[in-house]
Design a protein around this motif. Sequence first.
Motif, short mmCIF file in Angstrom:
data_model
loop_
_atom_site.label_atom_id
_atom_site.label_comp_id
_atom_site.label_asym_id
_atom_site.label_seq_id
_atom_site.Cartn_x
_atom_site.Cartn_y
_atom_site.Cartn_z
N PRO A 133 51.76 44.32 -20.67
CA PRO A 133 50.37 44.91 -20.03
C PRO A 133 50.83 45.25 -18.64
O PRO A 133 51.37 44.17 -17.77
N ARG A 134 50.38 46.43 -18.01
CA ARG A 134 50.83 46.60 -16.61
C ARG A 134 49.77 47.76 -15.88
O ARG A 134 49.42 48.62 -16.68
N TRP A 165 52.67 36.70 -18.08
CA TRP A 165 53.81 37.31 -18.47
C TRP A 165 54.90 37.01 -17.58
O TRP A 165 55.86 37.45 -17.90
N TRP A 166 54.55 36.24 -16.61
CA TRP A 166 55.86 36.02 -15.58
C TRP A 166 56.93 35.43 -16.03
O TRP A 166 58.12 36.03 -15.73
N THR A 225 56.14 47.47 -5.05
CA THR A 225 55.66 46.08 -5.18
C THR A 225 54.94 45.59 -6.49
O THR A 225 54.28 46.24 -7.04
N LEU A 226 55.36 44.52 -6.75
CA LEU A 226 55.31 43.82 -8.00
C LEU A 226 53.92 42.93 -7.75
O LEU A 226 54.27 41.64 -6.89
N ARG A 227 52.67 43.00 -8.18
CA ARG A 227 51.72 41.95 -7.92
C ARG A 227 51.44 41.08 -9.01
O ARG A 227 51.55 41.77 -10.32
N VAL A 228 51.48 39.88 -9.22
CA VAL A 228 51.13 39.11 -10.39
C VAL A 228 49.77 38.66 -10.12
O VAL A 228 49.31 37.77 -9.16
N LEU A 229 48.82 38.77 -11.17
CA LEU A 229 47.51 38.44 -11.19
C LEU A 229 47.06 37.78 -12.56
O LEU A 229 47.97 37.81 -13.45
#
Length: 166
Positions: free
Chosen positions: A46-47, A78-79, A134-138
């Motif tokens: 999901p994104r 998902w990282w 930019t890849l943001r991981v939340l």
Amino acid sequence: MRLFHLSDNPAIAYFAPRPSDYTSMPVVWAIDAAKRANYMLPRDCPRVCFRAAATSSADDRARFLGTDRAVIAVEQAWWERIRTTTLFDYAMPSAGFRLHDESAGYWVAETPVTPLGVEDITDLPAAIAAENVTLRVLPSLWALHDAVASSSLMFSMIRMRNAALR
């Protein structure tokens, strides 16, 4: 115009049109170069993807993008899959494709398509960064999903059915 199809399958000789919930006819899907980074993730990941549109407000640009050109937000859960997945980036001929969704960068063809070539992508975060995205991981995507959906930004919410529960 450059078109692409990203897959976890390294050996696709040709793409046959398939039924879709989003079109009246079976189609082959492709993505344009500007939105290719949105698909440099495992298929079911999901994104929330967003960027400024010509009509985006200065407030929304500042609030969501800051100095970033475009953002893809993913869930922390998902990282590891993102970090270890290899994808295959098929270059597609532009002939036979028509624009289906400008905001998302989707193109469709109603006839079989033979790819022009394929390259593997082994480091997805680096590939996304190379696209100036930019890849943001939340921990969760839902608050951002709701906020971006009600903003003036151009966005695409992909595979949200696979996101963690609200």
